[in-house]
Structures are given as structure tokens and as C-alpha cells.
Scaffold this active site. Structure first.
Site, PDB file in Angstrom:
ATOM      1  N   ALA A   1       0.839  -1.201   0.000  1.00  0.00           N
ATOM      2  CA  ALA A   1       0.000   0.000   0.000  1.00  0.00           C
ATOM      3  C   ALA A   1       0.876   1.254   0.000  1.00  0.00           C
ATOM      4  O   ALA A   1       1.950   1.292   0.614  1.00  0.00           O
ATOM      5  CB  ALA A   1      -0.901   0.000   1.231  1.00  0.00           C
TER       6      ALA A   1
ATOM      7  N   ASP B   1       1.869   5.061   1.067  1.00  0.00           N
ATOM      8  CA  ASP B   1       1.904   5.619   2.419  1.00  0.00           C
ATOM      9  C   ASP B   1       0.684   6.470   2.751  1.00  0.00           C
ATOM     10  O   ASP B   1       0.359   6.659   3.913  1.00  0.00           O
ATOM     11  CB  ASP B   1       3.155   6.489   2.610  1.00  0.00           C
ATOM     12  CG  ASP B   1       4.421   5.662   2.712  1.00  0.00           C
ATOM     13  OD1 ASP B   1       5.481   6.183   2.347  1.00  0.00           O
ATOM     14  OD2 ASP B   1       4.357   4.509   3.159  1.00  0.00           O
TER      15      ASP B   1
ATOM     16  N   ASP C   1      12.372  18.280  -2.634  1.00  0.00           N
ATOM     17  CA  ASP C   1      11.725  17.996  -3.909  1.00  0.00           C
ATOM     18  C   ASP C   1      10.419  17.237  -3.732  1.00  0.00           C
ATOM     19  O   ASP C   1      10.322  16.306  -2.924  1.00  0.00           O
ATOM     20  CB  ASP C   1      12.692  17.165  -4.767  1.00  0.00           C
ATOM     21  CG  ASP C   1      12.095  16.805  -6.115  1.00  0.00           C
ATOM     22  OD1 ASP C   1      11.827  17.740  -6.889  1.00  0.00           O
ATOM     23  OD2 ASP C   1      11.888  15.612  -6.378  1.00  0.00           O
TER      24      ASP C   1
ATOM     25  N   GLU D   1       9.010  22.051  -2.218  1.00  0.00           N
ATOM     26  CA  GLU D   1       8.239  22.142  -3.452  1.00  0.00           C
ATOM     27  C   GLU D   1       6.972  21.315  -3.264  1.00  0.00           C
ATOM     28  O   GLU D   1       6.967  20.110  -3.479  1.00  0.00           O
ATOM     29  CB  GLU D   1       9.051  21.610  -4.637  1.00  0.00           C
ATOM     30  CG  GLU D   1       8.287  21.710  -5.940  1.00  0.00           C
ATOM     31  CD  GLU D   1       8.618  20.589  -6.915  1.00  0.00           C
ATOM     32  OE1 GLU D   1       8.480  20.806  -8.124  1.00  0.00           O
ATOM     33  OE2 GLU D   1       8.986  19.483  -6.457  1.00  0.00           O
TER      34      GLU D   1
END
Length: 605
Positions: free
Chosen positions: A209, A211, A259, A286
Site C-alpha cells: 500500500a 503511504d 523535492d 516544493e
């Protein structure tokens, strides 16, 4: 990087193995209904006194420049960046990617900074570790901070294929034989990831799965590219924090650009921000949300731990650009995340993604770009980021430099939005100045003809000149601060009261500052140093810190001659003969030296 590739371009890369303080308002009009959010942020001297950061790269920078590699190019520009008023440089991902051509976001080995023969190369696209460290030293020597681009979402280009969960034969085995356990013996295998995206069909193979579930109308989701790291796995979480602390020390970093954080589990990101070496260092994430509500929600979810790039403001500029004279300039009033939460905002015009022609985020501000720069560089709120390509490749450097000089000399004091004066073509904004700086009046005009506006400014019985050089002549205001100001077609003007300068006021003389700090947590071979924001204090470079005497242990003392009248940020560090460094936690200490002598008496707990 975020959603960087179109499906076609990503498939091609994979197949090739190369994947890589609020405003006042005229006439006391209401200031809008932006929500109040947490505004705690890391301390950084680069953001103080109207600092300006630069993104020191763009997509597919050349691998060879007149100065050598890209790292050598940045190091060679340190002096001119300092002269331009740049206070911090955001550098690209410094670690080994999928090949020597990888721009850094196709991460292979985060511990290889251009040191090991892996993926057919020792150097990264940007150069070797030695060249990188020399460049950082040159930048620090000019008082310019360095922010590393941290890519924590994924890995790409594994060493070997393996059977994931008895389901898929996928390339998810990262053993780094070329590095041979140097710096870390952590290996990555299929169970460290939730899924991987691989050639030949560029499809996703998932066995665990994700997160988190998508949110923000499915704009935030886990899987981005490569092999997606599972941060529900505590071993992965701890390893990434350990790596972050290692690279911080290895490169003597002053901050980070994170990032693609909307693709990373937010609870883990908060843990990283709380446990990595972020104390006293700047962090900007970001989180590419075009919607301002999503930005505000993300700022709340991260608890003010990180600054955020003002993506909504970028798209406002893009709308202005696309309108190319037909857009309503009143859309700049109280715009973006910068207005909603200026203490956490990093404003920008363009970056490597918005300028990348085949990328999914391609949205350049092609027209009227200098109007956008004039906006962010005179604004009361936000920490502006200048794009290297705009400055050097698109020929805007001289104009941007002039605006930075105006910012650092005059962009101070209370701000005013002129909502009853602004119209579809002209936007006006002022800064009232403070006790020592004169303030400014900004005018932007996207129309096809020059315009004049009658404006009541904060400057009474004053003469003003346009410091950009776009308008000649002198304007004199009356006793109420009123006058008529002009701005050329498709251009901008920054009117400054006479006596306001376009360079910071000079200082003269020195102050002999004695630093006294009480600190007892040392063993034999360890000493205490002071390091700070000026060249006399090592420009935040631990190698150039000033050693203090422990003769009166646990008090450590030393005297340093500092420039009188120049604000200083500093901290204490502990260092041993091997160069291992422990930085003092908390916010930077600060003061302004005055007189012939001064004493700082501190305690480091």
C-alpha cells in the site's frame, strides 16, 4: 521536480535507462480574508535584511562551461553573485543519478557525490565531489549560503532485478558495489519500496500500500516515478535522516530545497524536519499546489516547519504573461501564498520545471517577465528566488541586479496596496521606508502605451526619481504625499525619494568584539569556535570558524574585529582535530557591532 515528464518523455527516458507584516491599504479598504496560519520558520541570515536566493541551475545545464564543470562554473561566479546581491544559492541534486547525463532527479546513490565509478561515470552531470566542495567554499567565502536539493521520494536504475513479493521481476535491488559500503552499508530491496515504474511499458508494479491516499482533489499522491520509498518503514525513515545529516556535514550546507513533497508522506516529512539537521538552516519545500487553499492546508499540515514555493503566484504571473497586455493587473493585489503567509513563502517567477519545454509543468512567464521580478523583489512579504537562466541565459541579469540593489537599499517599511488607483493596465505598490531607508513606490504597466497615475504616497514634500532608469526626471510630492507618477508601456518604474540609494549605505571602522560562551560539554581534543555570516566570522564555513580559548573553562573566549554598523548572525560550534563538527542548536544569534569594543556573553546549553 514534480510531475516532470510527460508520459512519452518519461517512457523514453526509462527505456533508455536514463530516468532519471500585513499590508496597509489606500483609503483603509479591507485587506482581504486570507486565513491566518502558523508562520514559524527556520532562522537564516540569508533571509534577513532583504536577502535574495538564486536557483543555480536549469533543466539540462551544459556539462562543460568556460569555467569547467557546472560546479566550477558556480564557484567561478561567487564574486559576481555576491556583487549582484545574491545571499543564497540553491544547487541541483549533487548525487549520482542513472548516468552521467542525469540531471539529478533520477536518483541512484545518494552517498555518491561524484566520487565513485558507478553508472559508467565518477563525476555526476555537474562534476566531482572535490569540485563541488571547492565551489561551496568559494560561495561561502563570499558570504553566500548554499541550499542542497533533497530528493527523498524515490530511487531509480537499480543494480539488479529481483522478485518482489513473489509477484513481479523488477529492478529494485540497490547494493552499490562501486561504493563498497563507504559512508553507509544500507541496501535497498523490493520490500523497501511500495511500487516501481519501469520499462518497457512504463507501467507501475505495486506490491504494498502507498503511504497515504490521494488528497487535494487527487493532486497529491504517493507514486511519482522510479521505485517509491516506503516511509512507513522505520528503517527507511531513519536511513534517510542519517543520509541527510551526513550530506549536511559533508558539504557544510546552510539549507535545503525539498523535492516533490506532496508525493511524500506528510507525517514522515514532519519527522524529517524535526530530526534532520535543520536547526538554524533554511528549508523550502516544493509542494506544487496551484490552488491557494491547498497551499494553506499544506502549510498547516506541516506546522510551519518549512517554507513553501509560492506556486499560485507563479501561475498568476503566467496568466499575466499569457494575457500579454489584456490581463487585468488588479489580479496582482494581495496575490498568492506570499500574501496569505509571507513568513513561509518563497516567491519566484520561473524555475527549471516551468521553463522545461517537454515537462508536465511547462508554464513559462515569457512575456512581461521583468514586471514579475519587480513585483517579488520589492514586496514586503516573501523570500524571492531568482532563476539562473533568467539572469544569465535570457539576458535579464542587469535589470534583475538593479532591482536587487533597490530592494536591499529601499524595500523596507509598511506596504500599501492602491486598490482604488490600480486599473486593468497599471498596478501600484509602495513601501514607506524606515528610520534610515527611504522606501519606494512601484508601478507596473502591461499596457501598450505609457501611463501616468496620481498617487498619494507615504512621502510628503519629497522629490523622487525612478531608480530603474526606465523613466527620467524628478517628481515632487505635496504636503499630503500626492503627485503624478509615470511608467512606460509594458514596463515598470521604482520611484525612490531623493537620498534613497541603490546600494546599501557604506560602513567604516571596526569593532573589537569579545565572544564569551559558557559550554562544558567537551572532551579532550575538542574545542569551541564561533562562526557567522560575515567573512570575519568565516561566512558560515566551519573550516574558517574562529577558535576560542578554553583557558577559563567552561568559559570559552576570543576577540574578533568586525565591521562596525554591519548586522551579524553567529553561532558556536564544537570541533575536533578530525574535523567533526557539532553546531549549536536554535536560532542564529544576532547583533550589530558599534563602538570600538563590544562583548557578547552567551551560554550554550
Amino acid at each position: 521536480m514534480k510531475n516532470l515528464f510527460t508520459a512519452a518523455s518519461l517512457a523514453g527516458l526509462l527505456a533508455a535507462g536514463a530516468l532519471l507584516s500585513s499590508c496597509t491599504k489606500e483609503s483603509m479598504e479591507p485587506a482581504g480574508s486570507a486565513p491566518t496560519l502558523v508562520t514559524t520558520k527556520s532562522s537564516s541570515d540569508a533571509t534577513i535584511a532583504n536577502g535574495v536566493m538564486m536557483q543555480g541551475f536549469y533543466w539540462d545545464v551544459p556539462m562543460s562551461t568556460a569555467a569547467g564543470t557546472w560546479w566550477q562554473n558556480l564557484g567561478a561566479k561567487a564574486t559576481e553573485l555576491k556583487a549582484a546581491g545574491i545571499t543564497a544559492l540553491w544547487i541541483p541534486p549533487a548525487y549520482k543519478g542513472s548516468s552521467k547525463f542525469d540531471v539529478g532527479y533520477g536518483v541512484y546513490d545518494r552517498y555518491d557525490l561524484g566520487e565513485f565509478n558507478q553508472k559508467g561515470t565518477v563525476a555526476t552531470r555537474y562534476g566531482t565531489i572535490g569540485q563541488l566542495q571547492s565551489a561551496i567554499g568559494a560561495l561561502h567565502g563570499q558570504g553566500i549560503q548554499v541550499y542542497e536539493d533533497m530528493v527523498m521520494n524515490h530511487l531509480t536504475s537499480a543494480d539488479n532485478q529481483e522478485l518482489a513479493n513473489n509477484q513481479y521481476n523488477v529492478y529494485t535491488s540497490f547494493t552499490y558495489p562501486g561504493r563498497n559500503n563507504t559512508y553507509s552499508n544500507y541496501k535497498w530491496h523490493w520490500y523497501n519500496f511500495s511500487a516501481t515504474q519501469q520499462a518497457p511499458n512504463n507501467g507501475w508494479y505495486q506490491w504494498a500500500a502507498y503511504d497515504f491516499q490521494p488528497y487535494a482533489n487527487n493532486d497529491a499522491y504517493d507514486n511519482l516515478l522510479g521505485s517509491e520509498i516506503r516511509y512507513n518503514d522505520i528503517n527507511n525513515a531513519n536511513e534517510t535522516i542519517n543520509w541527510s545529516n551526513w550530506i549536511t556535514t559533508k558539504l557544510n550546507l546552510d539549507g535545503y530545497r525539498l523535492d516533490a513533497t506532496k508525493h511524500i508522506q506528510t507525517t514522515y516529512l514532519n519527522r524529517w524536519l524535526d530530526n534532520a539537521k535543520t536547526s538554524g538552516r533554511f528549508v523550502v519545500s516544493e509542494a506544487w499546489f496551484r490552488n491557494l487553499s491547498d497551499m494553506n492546508n499544506y502549510a498547516a499540515a506541516t506546522g510551519g516547519r518549512t517554507n513553501l514555493f509560492d506556486v499560485p503566484l507563479h501561475y498568476t504571473f503566467a496568466d499575466m504573461s499569457n494575457g500579454n497586455g489584456s490581463w487585468d493587473m488588479r489580479g496582482l493585489q494581495f496575490a498568492g501564498f506570499t500574501e496569505a503567509n509571507g513568513a513561509l513563502s518563497v516567491s519566484f517567477v520561473d524555475n527549471h520545471d516551468t521553463d522545461h519545454t517537454t515537462g508536465a509543468l511547462f508554464s513559462p512567464v515569457s512575456n512581461l517577465k521583468m514586471l514579475a521580478y519587480a513585483y517579488i523583489l520589492t514586496r514586503e512579504k516573501g523570500y524571492p528566488c531568482v532563476f539562473y537562466k533568467d539572469y544569465y541565459e535570457y539576458g535579464l541579469g542587469a535589470q534583475i541586479k538593479k532591482l536587487i540593489q533597490i530592494r536591499q537599499a529601499n524595500a523596507y517599511g509598511a506596504a500599501t496596496e492602491y486598490t482604488s488607483t490600480n486599473d486593468a493596465d497599471v498596478y501600484a505598490y509602495s513601501r514607506a521606508g524606515d528610520a534610515t531607508r527611504k522606501g519606494l513606490l512601484l508601478l507596473l504597466n502591461d499596457g501598450g502605451s505609457s501611463r501616468s497615475k496620481g498617487i498619494t504616497t507615504p512621502f510628503k514634500n519629497a522629490t523622487l526619481t525612478d531608480q530603474t532608469g526606465n523613466v527620467s526626471g524628478i517628481i515632487t510630492t505635496d504636503g499630503n504625499g500626492y503627485a503624478t507618477f509615470s511608467v512606460p508601456a509594458r514596463s515598470y518604474a521604482v520611484w525612490v525619494p531623493t537620498g534613497g540609494t541603490t546600494t546599501p549605505p557604506p560602513t567604516s571602522g571596526t569593532t573589537a568584539v569579545t565572544f564569551n560562551v559558557t559550554y562544558s560539554n567537551t572532551t579532550s581534543g575538542q574545542d569551541v569556535y564561533v562562526v557567522g555570516s560575515t567573512t570575519q566570522l568565516g561566512s558560515w564555513n566551519a573550516a574558517n570558524a574562529k577558535k576560542l580559548s578554553g583557558a577559563a573553562y567552561p568559559k570559552w573566549s576570543g576577540t574578533v574585529n568586525l565591521t562596525s554598523g554591519t548586522a551579524v548572525q553567529y553561532k558556536y560550534i564544537r570541533k575536533d582535530a578530525a574535523g567533526n563538527v557539532l553546531w549549536e542548536g536554535g536560532n542564529n544569534r544576532s547583533f550589530t557591532p558599534t563602538g570600538t569594543t563590544a562583548t557578547r556573553t552567551d551560554t550554550w546549553q
